[in-house]
Structure formats: structure tokens, C-alpha cells
Write an enzyme that holds these catalytic residues in place. Sequence first.
Site, PDB file in Angstrom:
ATOM      1  N   HIS A 135       0.872  -1.177   0.000  1.00 37.97           N
ATOM      2  CA  HIS A 135       0.000   0.000   0.000  1.00 37.97           C
ATOM      3  C   HIS A 135       0.911   1.230   0.000  1.00 37.97           C
ATOM      4  O   HIS A 135       2.007   1.186   0.547  1.00 37.97           O
ATOM      5  CB  HIS A 135      -0.842  -0.049   1.282  1.00 37.97           C
ATOM      6  N   ASP A 212       2.818  -4.911   8.028  1.00 40.52           N
ATOM      7  CA  ASP A 212       1.624  -4.102   7.815  1.00 40.52           C
ATOM      8  C   ASP A 212       0.428  -5.051   7.948  1.00 40.52           C
ATOM      9  O   ASP A 212       0.142  -5.835   7.047  1.00 40.52           O
ATOM     10  CB  ASP A 212       1.677  -3.444   6.428  1.00 40.52           C
ATOM     11  N   GLN A 215      -4.732  -5.468   6.701  1.00 41.55           N
ATOM     12  CA  GLN A 215      -5.739  -6.354   6.109  1.00 41.55           C
ATOM     13  C   GLN A 215      -5.761  -7.746   6.729  1.00 41.55           C
ATOM     14  O   GLN A 215      -6.561  -8.574   6.311  1.00 41.55           O
ATOM     15  CB  GLN A 215      -5.486  -6.498   4.600  1.00 41.55           C
ATOM     16  N   LYS A 238     -10.816  -1.209  10.248  1.00 44.59           N
ATOM     17  CA  LYS A 238     -10.956  -2.380   9.376  1.00 44.59           C
ATOM     18  C   LYS A 238     -11.299  -3.620  10.209  1.00 44.59           C
ATOM     19  O   LYS A 238     -11.348  -4.731   9.705  1.00 44.59           O
ATOM     20  CB  LYS A 238      -9.669  -2.611   8.589  1.00 44.59           C
ATOM     21  N   CYS A 376      -4.660   2.386  -3.811  1.00 48.13           N
ATOM     22  CA  CYS A 376      -3.424   2.901  -3.181  1.00 48.13           C
ATOM     23  C   CYS A 376      -2.269   1.921  -3.367  1.00 48.13           C
ATOM     24  O   CYS A 376      -1.417   1.772  -2.477  1.00 48.13           O
ATOM     25  CB  CYS A 376      -3.623   3.205  -1.701  1.00 48.13           C
TER      26      CYS A 376
HETATM   27  N1  PMP Z   1      -1.901  -0.945   4.441  1.00 41.72           N
HETATM   28  C1  PMP Z   1      -2.871  -1.648   3.854  1.00 41.72           C
HETATM   29  C2  PMP Z   1      -2.560  -3.007   3.319  1.00 41.72           C
HETATM   30  C3  PMP Z   1      -4.156  -1.121   3.757  1.00 41.72           C
HETATM   31  O1  PMP Z   1      -5.113  -1.832   3.169  1.00 41.72           O
HETATM   32  C4  PMP Z   1      -4.420   0.165   4.283  1.00 41.72           C
HETATM   33  C5  PMP Z   1      -5.798   0.786   4.182  1.00 41.72           C
HETATM   34  N2  PMP Z   1      -6.385   0.677   2.935  1.00 41.72           N
HETATM   35  C6  PMP Z   1      -3.372   0.842   4.893  1.00 41.72           C
HETATM   36  C7  PMP Z   1      -2.135   0.264   4.955  1.00 41.72           C
HETATM   37  C8  PMP Z   1      -3.572   2.206   5.492  1.00 41.72           C
HETATM   38  O2  PMP Z   1      -4.489   2.130   6.544  1.00 41.72           O
HETATM   39  P1  PMP Z   1      -5.087   3.462   7.187  1.00 41.72           P
HETATM   40  O3  PMP Z   1      -5.646   4.254   6.035  1.00 41.72           O
HETATM   41  O4  PMP Z   1      -6.149   2.982   8.118  1.00 41.72           O
HETATM   42  O5  PMP Z   1      -3.986   4.173   7.867  1.00 41.72           O
END
Ligand code: PMP
Length: 418
Positions: A135, A212, A215, A238, A376
Amino acid sequence: MHDLEEIIDQTSKGLNVAEIRSKFPVLDQEVNGKPLAYFDNAATTQKPQEVLDALNEYYENHNSNIHRGAHTLAGRATDLFEKTRSSVRAFINAPSVEEVIFTKGTTDGINLVASTFGKTYIGAGDEVIISTMEHHSNIVPWQMLCETNKAVLKIIPVSDTGELDLQAYEELLSERTKLVAVVHASNALGTINPIKKMIQLAHDRGARFLVDGAQSLAHLDVDVQDLDCDFLTFSAHKLYGPTGVGVLYGKRELLEAMPPYQGGGEMIREVTFAKTTYNDIPYKFEAGTPNIADVVAFDAALAFIRSIGKKRIQEQENQLLAHAVELCSQINGFIPVGTAREKVSVMSFTIRNMHPFDVGMMLDAAGIAVRTGHHCTQPLMDRFGLEGTVRASFAVYNTNEEIDRLYESLVRIAKRKN
Ligand code: PMP
């Protein structure tokens, strides 16, 4: 309303999804004249009534600032806030509550590590390894750090099925590697990466490892001691919890050695104009008034997950994913993106001759909420030669009937151009 434990006992085969759904008022609505089918759970899950009630209850009865007041409400608010920290500790099996830091979310946690650990321990010529499926929040902070500290960013490639090339990873690791930062489960593809093995390989080379977990925490059992990860970040929103709250787990010896992230109240022991000394962990990393109410309500989300159990959640979601893939694979023009053997409940795809955004709009007209675009993960999309995909991501409250509607709508949509 029944207690969830009771509901589960009532059903001989798995979950009573109807009862679970009844805890989510937002699901009970029509969108564009059709019942809402919410398949954007990888972006954020909906929140059960317990979480909404906990938020209200906190503001109605206990609201106060924490860790400082001598009065009763301040004590209660502090206890509630710290209770969530204990629940998070147990949720990830951290050795101690001091190793659990509250953040704004996954992004904030990664930036914290890059700005403190990174700035201090990653210097000129050192290397940071990430992967092609990260991401943006696990790419950009490392790019910024590497630019400032003259370090080098290395990238693990991804196969056509959306799996990491572990041999290439081993070859990238060297004595110059200071940190590896990799996603546990990909938000764009659903791939579950073999992080335990990857962590071991990094440690063999003396490198630290950040997971990270944005997910993975909603779907998989994550035990930081079993994984032996150095850092783990994730977001409450999430996980059926509120927005604006996240967690950074870090090993005690690292957190104690790292400089603070932000300066301000709460993170200090003593301040004089000559010198400031810092508080112990975790407070050293929690400057200012935190998001108290949402941290408190996050505890109710963790209780919700516990009451069902990750195993049952995973079984339900795997079944939904298998059903969706089986049906949609029959559609002329349906192209799956990400077909790894191990996946969380994410179905990413394109429809031949159609832009993902158009597919998303047409599904929305049928009351079906999906995500479209690059998610993203632009470098990952580039790897597959795509501008974006359509992503349907499933949670414990989704049903096969909703997936049947997705399939039927996609059949009609795909037929226009295929
Ligand atoms: N890493 C991953 C794999 C994600 O899916 C996301 C959220 N889409 C993030 C990081 C960032 O999370 P947040 O926007 O809650 O900070």
C-alpha cells in the site's frame, strides 16, 4: 436481542449470519432503490451496535481527559482507555501492554517507525526492503526516509498470480538490510504472504521486520510472539471498530531505544528549558490528548470479534470468497487479478473492454458497494499493466444471496461489451 454466544450455540452449522447482520444498523437500508450489499470491507468495515453504544455511553457518562485528572471521571476514562490496551495486548499476544501504542491508524504507525527507528538506525548506504504489493502507506514513508538518510529502497517482485518471489527476497537480503516492511495480506489482491518465514530470513541477516497488518487482523490469528515480528501496525476501522484509531506493536527493547515521534504533553517525564526527559513506553509515543472515545469503543469491536472467533469468521469469509469466485469465473469477460493459493476474502477483477470505474458505478446503481481504482497500490497495478481493478471484499456479515446479486449484476454489465 440475543447474546452472540447464545446465537452461535443455536446454529449447528457455523454462524447465524442473520443475527449478526441485525447488529449492523447501517446494512439495513436501500441504496438506489435496492437493498445495500456492502462489499467494501477492505476499505473499512461497518460497526456493530455494541461499538456505536460504547461511543455514546462514553460521551454520555464518562467523558474526560485521561492520565492527568484527580477527579472520578478522569479516572474512569483512563481505566476504559487502558482496558482497550489490555484487550489489544491479548488480541495480538504481545508480551506486555507497554509494547502496545495507540496511533491514528496503520499509516500513522508506519510513519512513526520510519521517523524514529528509521531516522536513527537507517543511514547512508543501508537498505530497506519492501514489496511490489505494498500500500502507498508502506512505500512513501520509506522513500522519504531513504531520500533524507541516503539509504536504498529494494523491492521484492510479485508473480503473475500475485505471490511474492521468495527467492528474489532472499537474494535481496544482505548485511546492509536494516529493515524489511511487508504487508501481511494484500488489500488489492488478497494474497496472504508467508511472513513468519520472511521474518526469520530477515532476522538471519540481522534485519528488523515490520508487518503491515491492516488487512490481516480482521481475518487471521496474529500472534506477535509466534511471528517474532519487530513491529506490527493495524487500524481499528478495518476491524469493526471506529476510524481514527490504530495500533503499533513494537518489541520493548526497540521502543525503549527509539527516540520519541512527536513532542508534547504526556510523552515527557520532566520539562525544563535546559533539558526534557521522556516518559516510559508506551506514553513516550503518545503525545497530546489521544482519540479517547474511539479507543474506548474499539474494545467493543474486539469483544465482537472474540465472541465469534477468528476461525468462524475465516470459515464464513472463505466460503463467501469461494462462492463468488466460482460464480464470477463463469462470466464472459471476467478477469481475476490475484489468484494466490492463500488469500483473505478479496476478489479483485476487471471486466474485459470496460473501465473499472464504470463497472463500479453500474454496481452502485444496483445497490452493490465495491471499490474501484488502484487501491493505493499504483506500483502493483503497473506490475499487472492495469490502471485499476474492481474489488469486492467480504466480511462476516455478508451472505451468499448478496454475492448472487453481484454475479447477476456483473453478468448484465459484462454482456454490454463482451
Ligand atoms: N496498508 C494496507 C494493506 C491497507 O489496506 C491500508 C488501508 N487501505 C493501509 C495500509 C492504510 O491504513 P489506514 O488508512 O487505516 O492508515
